[in-house]
Design an enzyme around this catalytic site. Structure first.
Site, PDB file in Angstrom:
ATOM      1  NE  ARG A   1      -2.204   1.229   3.739  1.00 35.22           N
ATOM      2  CZ  ARG A   1      -3.135   1.833   4.636  1.00 35.22           C
ATOM      3  NH1 ARG A   1      -4.365   1.937   4.617  1.00 35.22           N
ATOM      4  NH2 ARG A   1      -2.397   2.548   5.605  1.00 35.22           N
TER       5      ARG A   1
ATOM      6  CB  THR B   1      -1.948   7.172  -3.027  1.00 34.25           C
ATOM      7  OG1 THR B   1      -1.499   5.821  -3.338  1.00 34.25           O
ATOM      8  CG2 THR B   1      -1.334   8.063  -3.729  1.00 34.25           C
TER       9      THR B   1
ATOM     10  CG  ASP C   1       3.032  -1.338   8.552  1.00 37.61           C
ATOM     11  OD1 ASP C   1       2.985  -0.347   7.807  1.00 37.61           O
ATOM     12  OD2 ASP C   1       3.275  -2.535   8.584  1.00 37.61           O
TER      13      ASP C   1
ATOM     14  CG  ASP D   1       6.603  -1.468   9.268  1.00 39.19           C
ATOM     15  OD1 ASP D   1       7.431  -2.085   8.631  1.00 39.19           O
ATOM     16  OD2 ASP D   1       6.415  -0.353   9.257  1.00 39.19           O
TER      17      ASP D   1
HETATM   18  C1  PRP Z   1      -1.085  -3.826   4.989  1.00 41.66           C
HETATM   19  C2  PRP Z   1      -1.958  -5.027   5.480  1.00 41.66           C
HETATM   20  C3  PRP Z   1      -2.813  -4.814   4.209  1.00 41.66           C
HETATM   21  C4  PRP Z   1      -2.997  -3.532   3.650  1.00 41.66           C
HETATM   22  C5  PRP Z   1      -4.315  -3.041   4.490  1.00 41.66           C
HETATM   23  O1  PRP Z   1      -0.076  -4.046   4.133  1.00 41.66           O
HETATM   24  O2  PRP Z   1      -1.137  -6.257   5.526  1.00 41.66           O
HETATM   25  O3  PRP Z   1      -2.400  -5.559   3.133  1.00 41.66           O
HETATM   26  O4  PRP Z   1      -1.816  -2.734   4.365  1.00 41.66           O
HETATM   27  O5  PRP Z   1      -4.606  -1.686   4.101  1.00 41.66           O
HETATM   28  P1  PRP Z   1      -5.831  -1.234   2.936  1.00 41.66           P
HETATM   29  O6  PRP Z   1      -6.907  -1.938   3.399  1.00 41.66           O
HETATM   30  O7  PRP Z   1      -5.890   0.175   3.210  1.00 41.66           O
HETATM   31  O8  PRP Z   1      -5.301  -1.758   1.781  1.00 41.66           O
HETATM   32  P2  PRP Z   1       1.048  -2.898   3.479  1.00 41.66           P
HETATM   33  O9  PRP Z   1       0.688  -2.511   2.090  1.00 41.66           O
HETATM   34  O10 PRP Z   1       1.472  -1.987   4.460  1.00 41.66           O
HETATM   35  O11 PRP Z   1       2.379  -3.941   3.051  1.00 41.66           O
HETATM   36  P3  PRP Z   1       3.042  -4.902   4.253  1.00 41.66           P
HETATM   37  O12 PRP Z   1       2.488  -6.198   4.374  1.00 41.66           O
HETATM   38  O13 PRP Z   1       4.348  -5.139   3.503  1.00 41.66           O
HETATM   39  O14 PRP Z   1       3.349  -4.026   5.307  1.00 41.66           O
HETATM   40  N1  URA Z   2      -2.030  -1.636   7.400  1.00 46.98           N
HETATM   41  C1  URA Z   2      -1.679  -1.679   8.461  1.00 46.98           C
HETATM   42  O1  URA Z   2      -0.660  -3.126   8.741  1.00 46.98           O
HETATM   43  N2  URA Z   2      -2.433  -1.375   9.581  1.00 46.98           N
HETATM   44  C2  URA Z   2      -3.139  -0.442   9.507  1.00 46.98           C
HETATM   45  O2  URA Z   2      -3.698   0.116  10.573  1.00 46.98           O
HETATM   46  C3  URA Z   2      -3.651  -0.014   8.198  1.00 46.98           C
HETATM   47  C4  URA Z   2      -3.014  -0.656   7.154  1.00 46.98           C
END
Ligand code: PRP
Ligand code: URA
Length: 207
Positions: free
Chosen positions: A102, A106, A198, A201
């Protein structure tokens, strides 16, 4: 339809995830454990197949889940511990992968990599992502899977916002969502509140 868990053990485990003292190793193990509990709910009525096994008293016909009809697809990276947990319950399930990120400005998700088994048409895909914030990543993941032939998709998630879960349902009313908990709201940065931060993370100790 969506089904939020009512199990207090699941709530207890989620609150361990929220605690910042829960370090990455325990965080991943807790996601694994919650995922096993949710998958048991999601597959409670899944078709079984009669299988002949050898027991301590000889051969016996037993009902086993039709695991060859299941494909597990985590959305990387935060979905990885969900896959690890569920593979302990269903070690012979096939797995595919979607790597999505994500954009923090944006909040739009981008697909970087995919590797999904063929012939999804007669399979049930369990799509694994712990977080449903705006719902954008999950909607894009479902769009992708449908585009390559998936007919039956079940979404397994840990935390969601009311907004995100509603968006996914509006976009894909045929996808059943099994979610451990829906939190209060989405904040101005599109993070789930109270949430857990997150998830990627926290799981991989990157911030
Ligand atoms: C996080 C999570 C989802 C997304 C949710 O992943 O694991 O995939 O955000 O957000 P949304 O509903 O607004 O799309 P991220 O894109 O941060 O990647 P990561 O798993 O590498 O931390
Ligand atoms: N992705 C995450 O990991 N946490 C949030 O709260 C939103 C998006």
């Amino acid at each position: 339809m969506y089904k939020e868990s009512t199990n207090v053990v699941v709530k207890h485990l989620i609150n361990r995830l929220r605690d910042v003292r829960t370090a990455s190793n325990e965080f991943r193990l807790t996601i694994e454990e919650i995922s096993r509990m949710i998958v048991a709910e999601a597959l409670a009525d899944f078709p079984t197949i009669t299988t002949n096994i050898n027991t301590w008293q000889g051969p016996l016909d037993v009902e086993m889940l039709e695991v060859q009809k299941i494909v597990l697809v985590p959305i990387l990276r935060a979905g990885e511990p969900m896959l690890t947990g569920i593979l302990q319950t269903l070690p012979y399930a096939r797995s595919g992968f979607l790597a999505m990120k994500r954009d923090e400005q944006t909040s739009l998700s981008k697909l970087f990599y995919e590797n999904i088994p063929d012939n999804l048409e007669d399979k049930t895909v369990l799509l694994l992502d712990p977080m449903v914030a705006t719902g954008g990543s999950l909607i894009d993941g479902i769009d992708y899977l449908k585009g390559i032939g998936a007919k039956r998709i079940i979404s397994l998630n840990i935390l969601g916002s009311p907004f995100g879960v509603q968006k996914v349902q509006e976009a894909h009313p045929d996808v059943d969502i099994y979610i451990a908990q829906i939190d209060e709201r989405l904040d101005e940065n599109n993070y789930i509140r109270p949430g857990l931060g997150d998830a990627g993370d926290r799981a991989f100790n990157t911030k």
